[in-house]
Design an enzyme around this catalytic site. Structure first.
Site, PDB file in Angstrom:
ATOM      1  N   GLU A  51      36.102  -2.722  39.928  1.00  0.00           N
ATOM      2  CA  GLU A  51      36.655  -2.434  41.391  1.00  0.00           C
ATOM      3  C   GLU A  51      38.016  -2.216  41.433  1.00  0.00           C
ATOM      4  O   GLU A  51      38.683  -3.106  40.713  1.00  0.00           O
ATOM      5  CB  GLU A  51      36.183  -3.625  42.295  1.00  0.00           C
ATOM      6  N   GLN A  52      38.583  -1.113  41.710  1.00  0.00           N
ATOM      7  CA  GLN A  52      40.068  -0.887  41.801  1.00  0.00           C
ATOM      8  C   GLN A  52      40.817  -2.161  42.463  1.00  0.00           C
ATOM      9  O   GLN A  52      41.994  -2.307  42.096  1.00  0.00           O
ATOM     10  CB  GLN A  52      40.286   0.527  42.245  1.00  0.00           C
ATOM     11  N   ARG A  66      32.029  -5.712  59.167  1.00  0.00           N
ATOM     12  CA  ARG A  66      31.910  -5.072  57.784  1.00  0.00           C
ATOM     13  C   ARG A  66      32.206  -6.071  56.723  1.00  0.00           C
ATOM     14  O   ARG A  66      31.678  -5.954  55.754  1.00  0.00           O
ATOM     15  CB  ARG A  66      32.790  -3.668  57.767  1.00  0.00           C
ATOM     16  N   TYR A 126      30.252  -2.179  70.529  1.00  0.00           N
ATOM     17  CA  TYR A 126      29.160  -3.196  70.353  1.00  0.00           C
ATOM     18  C   TYR A 126      29.858  -4.453  70.056  1.00  0.00           C
ATOM     19  O   TYR A 126      31.038  -4.475  69.424  1.00  0.00           O
ATOM     20  CB  TYR A 126      27.959  -2.779  69.534  1.00  0.00           C
ATOM     21  N   ASP A 184      28.507   7.116  49.177  1.00  0.00           N
ATOM     22  CA  ASP A 184      29.612   8.105  49.489  1.00  0.00           C
ATOM     23  C   ASP A 184      30.095   9.186  48.154  1.00  0.00           C
ATOM     24  O   ASP A 184      30.292  10.409  48.871  1.00  0.00           O
ATOM     25  CB  ASP A 184      30.514   7.418  50.256  1.00  0.00           C
TER      26      ASP A 184
HETATM   27  C1  LIG Z   1      34.165   5.294  61.176  1.00  0.00           C
HETATM   28  C2  LIG Z   1      33.187   4.834  60.486  1.00  0.00           C
HETATM   29  C3  LIG Z   1      32.145   4.315  60.703  1.00  0.00           C
HETATM   30  C4  LIG Z   1      30.865   3.870  59.887  1.00  0.00           C
HETATM   31  N1  LIG Z   1      29.835   2.926  60.501  1.00  0.00           N
HETATM   32  C5  LIG Z   1      28.716   3.203  59.759  1.00  0.00           C
HETATM   33  C6  LIG Z   1      27.643   2.064  60.259  1.00  0.00           C
HETATM   34  O1  LIG Z   1      27.651   1.799  61.269  1.00  0.00           O
HETATM   35  N2  LIG Z   1      26.797   1.885  59.373  1.00  0.00           N
HETATM   36  C7  LIG Z   1      26.650   2.207  58.143  1.00  0.00           C
HETATM   37  O2  LIG Z   1      25.539   2.315  57.547  1.00  0.00           O
HETATM   38  N3  LIG Z   1      27.550   3.099  57.551  1.00  0.00           N
HETATM   39  C8  LIG Z   1      28.620   3.359  58.606  1.00  0.00           C
HETATM   40  N4  LIG Z   1      29.875   3.996  57.933  1.00  0.00           N
HETATM   41  C9  LIG Z   1      29.545   4.594  56.701  1.00  0.00           C
HETATM   42  C10 LIG Z   1      30.037   3.644  55.462  1.00  0.00           C
HETATM   43  O3  LIG Z   1      31.087   2.914  55.737  1.00  0.00           O
HETATM   44  C11 LIG Z   1      30.248   4.328  54.020  1.00  0.00           C
HETATM   45  O4  LIG Z   1      29.105   5.319  54.094  1.00  0.00           O
HETATM   46  C12 LIG Z   1      29.784   3.170  53.248  1.00  0.00           C
HETATM   47  O5  LIG Z   1      31.119   2.369  53.038  1.00  0.00           O
HETATM   48  C13 LIG Z   1      29.765   3.921  51.638  1.00  0.00           C
HETATM   49  O6  LIG Z   1      29.582   2.987  50.732  1.00  0.00           O
HETATM   50  P1  LIG Z   1      29.870   3.235  49.104  1.00  0.00           P
HETATM   51  O7  LIG Z   1      29.661   2.032  48.608  1.00  0.00           O
HETATM   52  O8  LIG Z   1      29.333   4.419  48.813  1.00  0.00           O
HETATM   53  O9  LIG Z   1      31.531   3.357  49.189  1.00  0.00           O
HETATM   54  P2  LIG Z   1      32.685   2.479  49.667  1.00  0.00           P
HETATM   55  O10 LIG Z   1      32.146   1.601  50.708  1.00  0.00           O
HETATM   56  O11 LIG Z   1      33.748   3.337  50.118  1.00  0.00           O
HETATM   57  O12 LIG Z   1      32.999   1.654  48.338  1.00  0.00           O
HETATM   58  C14 LIG Z   1      33.799   2.531  47.396  1.00  0.00           C
HETATM   59  C15 LIG Z   1      34.401   1.483  46.357  1.00  0.00           C
HETATM   60  O13 LIG Z   1      34.725   1.990  45.186  1.00  0.00           O
HETATM   61  C16 LIG Z   1      36.259   1.670  45.059  1.00  0.00           C
HETATM   62  N5  LIG Z   1      36.980   2.664  44.086  1.00  0.00           N
HETATM   63  C17 LIG Z   1      37.117   3.945  44.396  1.00  0.00           C
HETATM   64  N6  LIG Z   1      37.806   4.611  43.625  1.00  0.00           N
HETATM   65  C18 LIG Z   1      37.728   3.717  42.337  1.00  0.00           C
HETATM   66  C19 LIG Z   1      38.255   3.830  41.016  1.00  0.00           C
HETATM   67  N7  LIG Z   1      38.683   4.959  40.512  1.00  0.00           N
HETATM   68  N8  LIG Z   1      37.962   2.682  40.066  1.00  0.00           N
HETATM   69  C20 LIG Z   1      37.313   1.561  40.566  1.00  0.00           C
HETATM   70  N9  LIG Z   1      37.016   1.446  42.097  1.00  0.00           N
HETATM   71  C21 LIG Z   1      37.139   2.599  42.995  1.00  0.00           C
HETATM   72  C22 LIG Z   1      36.719   1.533  46.359  1.00  0.00           C
HETATM   73  O14 LIG Z   1      37.970   0.568  46.362  1.00  0.00           O
HETATM   74  C23 LIG Z   1      35.652   0.782  47.055  1.00  0.00           C
HETATM   75  O15 LIG Z   1      35.629  -0.444  47.085  1.00  0.00           O
HETATM   76  C24 LIG Z   1      30.927   4.346  58.608  1.00  0.00           C
HETATM   77  C25 LIG Z   1      31.861   5.172  58.011  1.00  0.00           C
HETATM   78  C26 LIG Z   1      32.929   5.272  58.664  1.00  0.00           C
HETATM   79  C27 LIG Z   1      34.238   5.950  58.379  1.00  0.00           C
END
Ligand SMILES: Cc1cc2nc3c(=O)[nH]c(=O)nc-3n(C[C@H](O)[C@H](O)[C@H](O)COP(=O)(O)OP(=O)(O)OC[C@H]3O[C@@H](n4cnc5c(N)ncnc54)[C@H](O)[C@@H]3O)c2cc1C
Length: 373
Positions: free
Chosen positions: A34-35, A108, A212, A291
């Site tokens: 993790e960065q 969160r 909420y 994502d």
């Molecule tokens: C306004 C908003 C509201 C939302 N509400 C909801 C909700 O109610 N319910 C729901 O299910 N989803 C919700 N989401 C979506 C949700 O937040 C994301 O889809 C989710 O966080 C994606 O998870 P992830 O693990 O793919 O990415 P992330 O949670 O973005 O995690 C990515 C991780 O990778 C790390 N990283 C990035 N680049 C590097 C690198 N080069 N080297 C090492 N580490 C790195 C980052 O620091 C981070 O910790 C919402 C999003 C937004 C914008």
């Protein structure tokens, strides 16, 4: 899979931690890079629908989350100014009886802490920003911004919408800015002059706001907006916004909305980004989840849920196949149609606008769903 591959997960967000915990549950070892130097609790709520709660229950986290999360009785959809009801989805015990798992809302940070508790601390390396992945004689070589290196047989890109792993895999095509921003805040409910609805989406002509509670005791309230804003395209967990801008943008909304915005002291803002569905999710010893693979607008509240489901299915696909390449093919084949459908519905922003049957989305248990071999 008979061998125990060395698995490196990039990113300790919702998807990365869910993948690490799921792999561990099925007997694999993964190291998470993790960065961030440390985890911070930025003010944001998150909804976990029954499909996500099935995934989390399989990781033994159901009780942990229920201790602090709020279980709303309904999800109410109302007209922005009159407050007239458009559609009310029964949640609470009714949803739990129907789907076998609850619909919960939480901070969160509380969800992240629950997922962290399912991964031993020594499996998470902080301050490790991935810079590159290159083929090596013995697997794949990872290099990090701090000069560190690691070797793995499989690199899981769980590094979010601005994924570096995706860039290494498929080049530098940027996420699409939707021209909209999300303002988000959590704050003490004691600042409100009167209680508000348990979970309400207020639908305006070109903007909306969802409000909420995020704690079992209803002592913390959350809102998230979607507002037109062509100028701002940063995706960040920490950019602050101006509450006066938010108040002004919603000053003709219903009194309940205005009361929440009046009471809120500090707000953060996010550019809302998305990407079209991706053709191939894996190649060259790397695979994308969450994502990084399928970012979406937040209008179905399913982005984290999809990332968490991905983590479970990836672990199952690796367990039930003979080699990594085959496991990744099964993972992609199992996940592609579902995540593309969620991306499309989220993009349209029609979810719950009128009578909606959420069974196709909420009735999915990633621990027992058939894999697509
Ligand atoms: C306004 C908003 C509201 C939302 N509400 C909801 C909700 O109610 N319910 C729901 O299910 N989803 C919700 N989401 C979506 C949700 O937040 C994301 O889809 C989710 O966080 C994606 O998870 P992830 O693990 O793919 O990415 P992330 O949670 O973005 O995690 C990515 C991780 O990778 C790390 N990283 C990035 N680049 C590097 C690198 N080069 N080297 C090492 N580490 C790195 C980052 O620091 C981070 O910790 C919402 C999003 C937004 C914008």
């Amino acid at each position: 899979m008979t061998d125990n591959p060395r698995i490196a997960i990039i990113g300790a967000g919702m998807g990365g931690l869910a993948a690490a915990a799921s792999l561990r549950r099925l007997g694999f070892m993964a190291q998470v890079y993790e960065q961030a130097e440390r985890f911070t609790r930025i003010g944001a709520g998150i909804q976990m629908s029954p499909n996500a709660m099935w995934a989390l229950r399989g990781l033994g986290l159901d009780g942990h989350i229920r201790r602090t999360a709020f279980q709303p009785r309904t999800w109410n959809n109302r007209v922005w100014d009159t407050g007239a009801e458009m559609f009310e989805l029964p949640l609470g015990q009714a949803a739990e009886d129907q789907f076998g798992a609850p619909y919960l809302q939480m901070h969160r940070g509380d969800l992240h802490a629950a997922l962290l508790s399912a991964v031993p601390a020594q499996q998470i390396s902080l301050g490790k920003r991935l810079v590159d992945v290159t083929p090596a004689t013995d697997g794949f070589a990872l290099s990090f911004a701090d000069g560190g290196e690691a070797t793995a047989d499989l690199v899981v890109g769980a590094d979010g919408v601005q994924s570096r792993v995706r860039e290494i895999l498929w080049g530098g095509e940027r996420p699409l800015a939707t021209g909209r921003v999300a303002y988000r805040a959590t704050f003490p409910a004691a600042l409100l002059r009167h209680p508000v609805g348990e979970c309400t989406k207020w639908w305006g002509p070109d903007r909306h706001i969802v409000i909420y509670y995020v704690t079992k005791t209803k002592d913390e309230v959350y809102f998230v907006t979607s507002l037109p804003d062509q100028a701002w395209v940063h995706e960040s967990w920490s950019a602050t916004g101006d509450m006066n801008v938010v108040r002004e943008a919603f000053d003709s909304f219903h009194e309940e909305v205005r009361e929440v915005l009046r009471a809120c002291p500090v707000v953060h803002r996010w550019a809302i980004l998305e990407r079209a569905p991706l053709e191939r999710w894996y190649g060259g010893g790397m695979v994308l989840i969450g994502d990084a693979a399928h970012p979406m607008t937040p209008y179905m509240a399913q982005g984290a849920a999809m990332a968490i489901e991905d983590g479970v299915i990836l672990a199952r696909a690796l367990e039930e196949t003979s080699d990594i390449e085959r496991g990744l093919a099964v993972f992609e084949a199992t996940r592609k149609a579902r995540t593309a459908q969620v991306q499309a519905v989220s993009h349209a922003n029609t979810w719950m606008r009128e009578a909606t049957d959420p069974t196709w989305c909420y009735g999915y248990n990633p621990w027992i769903e058939a894999l697509n071999f």
